[in-house]
Write a protein that holds these residues in place. Structure first.
Motif, mmCIF file in Angstrom:
data_model
loop_
_atom_site.group_PDB
_atom_site.id
_atom_site.type_symbol
_atom_site.label_atom_id
_atom_site.label_comp_id
_atom_site.label_asym_id
_atom_site.label_seq_id
_atom_site.Cartn_x
_atom_site.Cartn_y
_atom_site.Cartn_z
ATOM 1 N N THR A 7 0.822 -1.217 0.000
ATOM 2 C CA THR A 7 0.000 0.000 0.000
ATOM 3 C C THR A 7 0.856 1.267 0.000
ATOM 4 O O THR A 7 0.527 2.229 -0.696
ATOM 5 C CB THR A 7 -0.998 0.019 1.176
ATOM 6 N N CYS A 46 2.230 1.758 -3.502
ATOM 7 C CA CYS A 46 1.185 2.249 -4.409
ATOM 8 C C CYS A 46 0.897 3.724 -4.164
ATOM 9 O O CYS A 46 0.683 4.493 -5.111
ATOM 10 C CB CYS A 46 -0.081 1.410 -4.272
ATOM 11 N N VAL A 51 2.860 -2.705 -10.517
ATOM 12 C CA VAL A 51 3.385 -3.048 -9.194
ATOM 13 C C VAL A 51 3.597 -4.553 -9.111
ATOM 14 O O VAL A 51 2.839 -5.331 -9.674
ATOM 15 C CB VAL A 51 2.447 -2.529 -8.072
ATOM 16 N N ILE A 78 -6.429 -2.508 -4.022
ATOM 17 C CA ILE A 78 -5.523 -1.566 -4.700
ATOM 18 C C ILE A 78 -6.158 -1.076 -6.006
ATOM 19 O O ILE A 78 -6.141 0.119 -6.305
ATOM 20 C CB ILE A 78 -4.146 -2.225 -4.964
ATOM 21 N N LEU A 103 -6.959 2.958 -6.333
ATOM 22 C CA LEU A 103 -6.230 3.741 -7.343
ATOM 23 C C LEU A 103 -7.104 4.023 -8.561
ATOM 24 O O LEU A 103 -6.931 5.048 -9.222
ATOM 25 C CB LEU A 103 -4.932 3.042 -7.730
ATOM 26 N N VAL A 108 -3.954 0.093 -12.712
ATOM 27 C CA VAL A 108 -2.959 -0.712 -12.011
ATOM 28 C C VAL A 108 -2.836 -2.071 -12.688
ATOM 29 O O VAL A 108 -3.833 -2.725 -12.973
ATOM 30 C CB VAL A 108 -3.342 -0.926 -10.526
#
Length: 174
Positions: free
Chosen positions: A85, A88, A116, A128, A132, A139
């Motif tokens: 986290t 990110c 990632v 995530i 995002l 992502v």
């Protein structure tokens, strides 16, 4: 506390301080992460070149693609379960800074992409993607165990499919 000149001595630095921080270990972890980052970048660039794309980079931006009328800015992050986290969050801020710099230099229609390293935790990955995504960041998870085109994907959708789709969508909308 007053400073007595006769009590001033050269300081001695040690690898481990009283708080328990092992600087040698921290340096080794950073060096290992940098190697993984460069390996990720090398593999992704090689793949993009093999499918006919022309990736670029700068001293700041990991990867940049101009496809038709759309610009893709990429930030790559290595990650562990413990730091996913925070990595990110750093990537989000970096992408926002890069986009702002590109806009001020006349680049329009940018798409922010964070790649990632996968931790294999599907619930965490979904979280995530959701968070995002609310910032309009796409992502993709890099998995060194997988083969191309699945090596860099989101919900089993490969990066290259996304690039083709986004590029064609941009062309149709203008």
């Amino acid at each position: 506390m007053p400073i007595a000149p006769e009590r001033i001595f050269a300081r001695r630095f040690v690898a481990k301080d009283p708080t328990g921080i092992d600087y040698a270990e921290a340096f080794e972890k950073t060096e290992h992460a940098e190697k993984r980052h460069q390996d990720m970048l090398r593999e992704i660039v090689s793949r993009l070149l093999s499918i006919g794309l022309s990736p670029l980079q700068s001293s700041s931006i990991d990867l940049f693609l101009q496809l038709r009328e759309k610009n893709f800015i990429f930030e790559l992050k290595t990650a562990t379960l413990d730091n996913l986290t925070s990595q990110c969050a750093k990537g989000l801020f970096q992408l926002a800074c890069y986009e702002e710099a590109l806009k001020s230099n006349g680049y329009k229609n940018t798409c922010r992409v964070l790649v990632v390293e996968s931790t294999g935790q599907l619930k965490l990955n979904s979280y995530i993607l959701k968070v995002l995504g609310s910032f309009d960041v796409y992502v993709f998870f890099y998995n060194s165990e997988k083969t191309w085109p699945q090596k860099v994907s989101r919900d089993e959708d490969p990066l290259e499919n996304f690039l083709c789709f986004e590029s064609m969508t941009s062309l149709k909308s203008h």
